[in-house]
Write a protein that holds these residues in place. Structure first.
Motif, PDB file in Angstrom:
ATOM      1  N   VAL A  92      -0.993  -9.141   8.329  1.00  0.00           N
ATOM      2  CA  VAL A  92      -2.384  -8.712   8.474  1.00  0.00           C
ATOM      3  C   VAL A  92      -2.453  -7.203   8.618  1.00  0.00           C
ATOM      4  O   VAL A  92      -1.461  -6.532   8.885  1.00  0.00           O
ATOM      5  CB  VAL A  92      -3.049  -9.379   9.700  1.00  0.00           C
ATOM      6  CG1 VAL A  92      -3.114 -10.876   9.514  1.00  0.00           C
ATOM      7  CG2 VAL A  92      -2.289  -9.025  10.984  1.00  0.00           C
ATOM      8  N   GLY A  93      -3.674  -6.680   8.437  1.00  0.00           N
ATOM      9  CA  GLY A  93      -3.867  -5.235   8.595  1.00  0.00           C
ATOM     10  C   GLY A  93      -3.473  -4.472   7.351  1.00  0.00           C
ATOM     11  O   GLY A  93      -3.130  -5.033   6.322  1.00  0.00           O
ATOM     12  N   GLY A  94      -3.515  -3.148   7.468  1.00  0.00           N
ATOM     13  CA  GLY A  94      -3.155  -2.323   6.325  1.00  0.00           C
ATOM     14  C   GLY A  94      -4.173  -2.450   5.223  1.00  0.00           C
ATOM     15  O   GLY A  94      -5.380  -2.345   5.447  1.00  0.00           O
ATOM     16  N   GLY A  95      -3.715  -2.703   4.007  1.00  0.00           N
ATOM     17  CA  GLY A  95      -4.628  -2.858   2.880  1.00  0.00           C
ATOM     18  C   GLY A  95      -4.059  -2.247   1.620  1.00  0.00           C
ATOM     19  O   GLY A  95      -2.958  -1.685   1.603  1.00  0.00           O
ATOM     20  N   ILE A  96      -4.830  -2.393   0.559  1.00  0.00           N
ATOM     21  CA  ILE A  96      -4.417  -1.945  -0.773  1.00  0.00           C
ATOM     22  C   ILE A  96      -5.449  -0.975  -1.309  1.00  0.00           C
ATOM     23  O   ILE A  96      -6.662  -1.243  -1.257  1.00  0.00           O
ATOM     24  CB  ILE A  96      -4.291  -3.157  -1.726  1.00  0.00           C
ATOM     25  CG1 ILE A  96      -3.168  -4.086  -1.275  1.00  0.00           C
ATOM     26  CG2 ILE A  96      -4.073  -2.699  -3.169  1.00  0.00           C
ATOM     27  CD1 ILE A  96      -3.145  -5.422  -2.001  1.00  0.00           C
ATOM     28  N   TYR A  97      -4.975   0.157  -1.836  1.00  0.00           N
ATOM     29  CA  TYR A  97      -5.813   1.083  -2.586  1.00  0.00           C
ATOM     30  C   TYR A  97      -5.477   0.908  -4.066  1.00  0.00           C
ATOM     31  O   TYR A  97      -4.389   1.279  -4.513  1.00  0.00           O
ATOM     32  CB  TYR A  97      -5.567   2.527  -2.162  1.00  0.00           C
ATOM     33  CG  TYR A  97      -6.078   2.836  -0.770  1.00  0.00           C
ATOM     34  CD1 TYR A  97      -7.388   3.255  -0.574  1.00  0.00           C
ATOM     35  CD2 TYR A  97      -5.258   2.701   0.346  1.00  0.00           C
ATOM     36  CE1 TYR A  97      -7.866   3.544   0.701  1.00  0.00           C
ATOM     37  CE2 TYR A  97      -5.721   2.984   1.619  1.00  0.00           C
ATOM     38  CZ  TYR A  97      -7.025   3.402   1.793  1.00  0.00           C
ATOM     39  OH  TYR A  97      -7.493   3.687   3.059  1.00  0.00           O
TER      40      TYR A  97
END
Length: 343
Positions: free
Chosen positions: A196-201
């Motif tokens: 969980v957390g973070g993310g994608i650009y």
């Protein structure tokens, strides 16, 4: 092409983290300097399936036919110049030639080559072509489904290096430079094991690809932010030459796009950057040098779009942040899809 002195080449070689990386570097370097196809065939044979298929084609006395006259099929003709191919087959563009080889239709294939070896080079429709050949009575053991093997490799690319797992973060922040249809971001999410957390650009300048990416990632409930720009070293507007398989920044481009840099657009501590941006990698790395210096993110950078990429890109990364060690892996049966990992 910016030339580099011999001591720089040696330094890059010494920074390679294992023998396989050194071997790929040697052969890609020699290919860049000589354009002798044997060096790329050496690289392809570092893939177990690539070595297996190459030996099969070299030793098999039967005639060899490539099914698919697109970019992959034509690349096979160019790269495997030590193998005699009789023709190419295509369901849509028969009647012409490529490098002296006739491009025929399925009817002529059935009539003349029923007992020979057929290599399916099409990536998108390999399953349909395989079914077509089987229904027409071709023997399964004489068909090489290269399109299927490409599909397998595409999901390994950028994430199969074991060293990437070391010190994996709970909150990965991934930059998908050149996200195309979103499949690499989806592969990242699987590699990330659902943390969980973070993310994608997701960076993508071409509108049709942006939409494909959005549909795929939203269908799979992926946490992402679309950046509808090309990766570069600064903000601005440049021309993009569009193509159905790959589009590249060019003064001859037909589409005006906005470009931007990682340093300007992303304030979060990036942990992983992937770039496959059709020759713009050098400028994009310059545009990420603050991020690379400060956070030392893992990098997976394509080093095949330009002949000089194999030495220019690792050296640029080293000059920005000398902490990195390098690894090279290859993910195709031709001269494309060589990836530099910097860890």
């Amino acid at each position: 092409m910016r030339e580099l002195p011999t001591n720089v080449i040696k330094k890059i070689y010494d920074l390679m983290g294992d023998d396989l990386s050194k071997y790929i570097f040697e052969n890609r370097l020699m290919y860049s300097l000589t354009e002798d196809k044997k060096f790329i065939r050496n690289v392809v044979c570092t893939i177990e399936k690539g070595n297996e298929i190459y030996k099969f084609l070299k030793l098999n006395p039967k005639r060899k036919i490539i099914f698919g006259a697109g970019s992959v099929g034509k690349r096979l003709v160019r790269i495997y110049d030590d193998i005699t191919f009789d023709c190419l087959v295509d369901n849509h563009c028969s009647g012409s030639t490529y490098m002296g080889l006739p491009i025929i239709n399925i009817e002529e294939l059935k009539e003349k080559y029923k007992e020979d070896v057929v290599i399916i080079s099409a990536k998108r429709y390999h399953e349909e072509i395989m079914q077509q050949l089987l229904e027409e009575g071709f023997k399964k053991e004489a068909i090489i489904n290269l399109g299927m093997e490409y599909e397998k490799l595409s999901h390994l690319q950028y994430f199969d290096l074991p060293q990437l797992r070391e010190n994996q973060f709970n909150e990965e922040i991934f930059v998908d430079g050149g996200c195309y249809d979103g499949n690499t971001s989806l592969d990242f999410e699987r590699w990330n094991l659902g943390n969980v957390g973070g993310g994608i650009y997701a960076w993508e300048p071409e509108p049709s690809n942006q939409e494909k990416c959005r549909v795929l990632l939203e269908k799979n409930n992926i946490n992402y932010e679309m950046i509808p720009k090309g990766l570069w070293n600064d903000t601005g507007v440049l021309k993009l030459k569009t193509d159905k398989d790959s589009s590249a920044i060019s003064i001859e481009g037909d589409l005006s796009i906005e470009v931007g840099s990682i340093d300007q657009m992303i304030s979060k501590p990036v942990t992983f950057i992937k770039m496959d941006i059709e020759g713009a990698e050098y400028q994009a790395i310059l545009g990420a040098q603050k991020t690379i210096k400060k956070h030392t993110p893992r990098l997976a950078i394509c080093v095949y779009h330009k002949l000089e990429d194999i030495w220019e890109l690792p050296w640029l990364i080293h000059t920005i942040n000398p902490k990195y060690r390098f690894y090279l892996r290859h993910y195709s049966f031709g001269d494309v899809e060589t990836v530099l990992y910097a860890l």
